[in-house]
Design an enzyme around this catalytic site. Structure first.
Site, PDB file in Angstrom:
ATOM      1  N   THR A  12       0.920  -1.259   0.029  1.00 35.70           N
ATOM      2  CA  THR A  12      -0.033   0.074  -0.005  1.00 35.70           C
ATOM      3  C   THR A  12       0.854   1.175  -0.175  1.00 35.70           C
ATOM      4  O   THR A  12       2.253   1.165  -0.013  1.00 35.70           O
ATOM      5  CB  THR A  12      -0.925   0.054   1.437  1.00 35.70           C
ATOM      6  N   CYS A  13       0.419   2.317   0.119  1.00 31.09           N
ATOM      7  CA  CYS A  13       1.274   3.640   0.080  1.00 31.09           C
ATOM      8  C   CYS A  13       1.785   3.685   1.423  1.00 31.09           C
ATOM      9  O   CYS A  13       2.891   4.452   1.408  1.00 31.09           O
ATOM     10  CB  CYS A  13       0.226   4.997  -0.054  1.00 31.09           C
ATOM     11  N   ARG A  53       2.990   0.714   3.504  1.00 31.11           N
ATOM     12  CA  ARG A  53       3.660  -0.337   3.617  1.00 31.11           C
ATOM     13  C   ARG A  53       3.731  -1.188   2.589  1.00 31.11           C
ATOM     14  O   ARG A  53       3.004  -1.419   1.549  1.00 31.11           O
ATOM     15  CB  ARG A  53       3.039  -1.017   4.877  1.00 31.11           C
ATOM     16  N   SER A  57      -1.746   2.004  11.412  1.00 32.55           N
ATOM     17  CA  SER A  57      -1.832   2.760  10.486  1.00 32.55           C
ATOM     18  C   SER A  57      -1.622   4.227  10.472  1.00 32.55           C
ATOM     19  O   SER A  57      -1.518   5.012  11.702  1.00 32.55           O
ATOM     20  CB  SER A  57      -3.468   2.892   9.969  1.00 32.55           C
ATOM     21  N   GLN A  67      -9.632   1.382   6.044  1.00 31.19           N
ATOM     22  CA  GLN A  67      -9.410   0.950   4.618  1.00 31.19           C
ATOM     23  C   GLN A  67      -8.523   0.027   4.515  1.00 31.19           C
ATOM     24  O   GLN A  67      -8.464  -0.780   3.625  1.00 31.19           O
ATOM     25  CB  GLN A  67      -8.597   2.286   3.982  1.00 31.19           C
ATOM     26  N   GLN A  97      -7.778  -3.457   1.900  1.00 31.66           N
ATOM     27  CA  GLN A  97      -6.494  -3.790   1.216  1.00 31.66           C
ATOM     28  C   GLN A  97      -5.825  -5.180   1.589  1.00 31.66           C
ATOM     29  O   GLN A  97      -5.306  -5.778   0.743  1.00 31.66           O
ATOM     30  CB  GLN A  97      -5.420  -2.605   1.617  1.00 31.66           C
ATOM     31  N   GLY A 104      -6.069   8.758 -11.671  1.00 32.19           N
ATOM     32  CA  GLY A 104      -6.397   7.271 -10.939  1.00 32.19           C
ATOM     33  C   GLY A 104      -7.830   7.316 -10.657  1.00 32.19           C
ATOM     34  O   GLY A 104      -8.713   8.052 -10.797  1.00 32.19           O
ATOM     35  N   ILE A 144      -8.467   7.629  -4.839  1.00 34.17           N
ATOM     36  CA  ILE A 144      -9.169   8.739  -5.459  1.00 34.17           C
ATOM     37  C   ILE A 144     -10.630   9.047  -5.328  1.00 34.17           C
ATOM     38  O   ILE A 144     -11.180   9.965  -5.121  1.00 34.17           O
ATOM     39  CB  ILE A 144      -8.802   8.431  -6.739  1.00 34.17           C
TER      40      ILE A 144
END
Length: 453
Positions: A47-48, A50, A113, A120, A124, A193, A198
């Protein structure tokens, strides 16, 4: 042994994390490579915030040896230079079985997080698990671990207030934009995106009724879906492809980007040109992608205000202290589930060899009985052939095929019966922890009743 290797926003800055991120198009090849050399099961979470690899290791090698092997695999897979490899290595963390279980439960509960308690991450992780399942990379151990993790996440969110008053990344972006512009109603926004991030950002920004909204994506259809979804939230609304960004970038005051592209989509030259066309009217840019979508040098330009995921951390952490009591309750839930899963894992490791012995013994019996039944069947068929003189020729032509079909039916019957007879005791042994009895105390008894020597 369950092992995890990775880095995250707590342990590594963005410029390190983007070196080892996995785009969706790389996951299948990465899983196949890990299974070939390092594990019997694997899940990759990227993810952004990790990049982490969870494996069921093939052997009981020392943890440091596993770390060295996985690190070298990571370097080779991403084709990193020696300098890059040396740079990322100090940031990589390796966890043993108990540490991995604890870490996964804390991650999925939102305790690890950037936005404490955000939900979220559950989606994921579900996506990461689905990728592994689709690539036949998950077996009984990791599947059970992640199913327990989803249970932990549900318990934490229903029994604590950890998710209360969350400031999301999207909300933080709006907050920063409103510092720069008096009102977002007069601004034109470009979203690059079409993923969940987004969509979330669009919901927050479009709630401010901007002047216009444009969605750009590699696949035009996905951009059109979002444009349609938010068409009531702006005076103008349209969808374009990524190739069209260079033509319209200068028209937009706010740019929010989050794609899975391996290389930057917006370069320094493109933004310099846009600034000139805008006569130095400022542009607010948020890059939520890892690797980055917007070249980092753009932050040095006058009239450009560029923020990354790491830049938003100060805002999203506001109010963290107010949720500390919820965190303490969540930690208790996590600890309890770690202990229960370790107990299940210990008993499973003891019961699996026993289940294997039971099934091997049952298979020997099945094969022997099938051979006996086959002989009886063959004698019966061919004795009938000799007694039936009138139809002897016809029977002779079809008897072999008939015999093969009947044996095949017997094979299926015997396998189904064996599996059905063994299903209940096998499941009972695998679920021992729910009944709180020890595999060591029942192994001799089980061997006796199943006739295992």
């Amino acid at each position: 042994m369950i092992v995890s290797l990775g880095l995250n926003h707590h342990t590594a800055p963005l410029q390190i994390r983007e070196h080892v991120a996995f785009g969706p198009e790389k996951i299948s090849a990465a899983l196949a490579s890990i299974l070939q050399n390092h594990a019997s099961e694997a899940v990759i979470l990227s993810t952004c915030n990790r990049t982490e690899i969870y494996i069921n290791a093939n052997s009981d090698l020392p943890l440091q040896t596993i770390k060295n092997n996985l690190t070298q695999w990571l370097v080779n897979f991403h084709k990193l230079s020696q300098d890059e490899a040396n740079t990322i290595q100090p940031y990589l963390q390796i966890y043993d079985t108990e540490q991995t279980i604890l870490h996964i439960f804390r991650v999925i509960s939102g305790l690890e997080s950037m936005v404490l308690g955000e939900a979220q991450i559950v989606g994921q992780i579900k996506t990461a698990l689905r990728f592994s399942q689709e690539n036949s990379a998950v077996g009984g151990i990791l599947y059970s671990l992640f199913q327990r993790a989803f249970t932990v996440a549900k318990e934490v969110r229903t029994q604590t207030e950890i998710g209360a008053n969350i400031v999301s990344m999207a909300a933080a972006g709006v907050h920063l934009a409103e510092r720069l512009f008096d009102s977002l109603q007069n601004q034109k926004i470009l979203f690059i995106g079409a993923g969940e991030m987004i969509d979330n950002c669009a919901a927050h920004f479009c709630a401010k009724q901007p002047q216009s909204v444009t969605f750009a994506n590699r696949t035009l259809y996905k951009a059109q879906v979002l444009a349609e979804k938010y068409k009531q939230n702006a005076n103008q609304n349209k969808a374009i492809t990524l190739n069209e960004i260079s033509e319209i970038l200068y028209q937009h005051d706010i740019v929010i980007s989050c794609t899975a592209a391996p290389l930057p989509i917006i370069g320094l030259g493109l933004v310099e040109t846009a600034i000139k066309k805008r006569k130095h009217k400022p542009i607010f840019m948020v890059d939520l992608a890892v690797p980055r979508d917007i070249e980092s040098e753009i932050a040095d330009l006058d009239d450009v205000f560029l923020y990354t995921v790491d830049d938003l951390s100060q805002i999203v952490n506001q109010g963290r202290e107010a949720r500390q009591q919820a965190v303490e309750k969540a930690e208790i839930i996590v600890k309890k589930n770690v202990e229960e899963f370790l107990f299940w894992l210990k008993n499973r490791n003891q019961s699996v060899p026993l289940i294997k012995q039971i099934r091997e013994n049952a298979e020997k019996i099945r094969v022997a009985e099938l051979e006996y039944a086959t002989k009886l069947l063959k004698n019966k068929i061919f004795n009938n052939q000799n007694q039936d003189k009138k139809n002897q020729q016809i029977f002779h032509e079809n008897s072999e095929k008939i015999f093969e079909n009947l044996v095949e039916i017997l094979q299926t019957l015997s396998k189904r019966l064996t599996n059905k007879f063994l299903n209940a005791p096998s499941q009972a042994l695998q679920k021992q922890n729910s009944n709180n009895f020890d595999a060591n105390n029942c192994e001799d008894f089980v061997k006796t009743i199943f006739g295992i020597k």
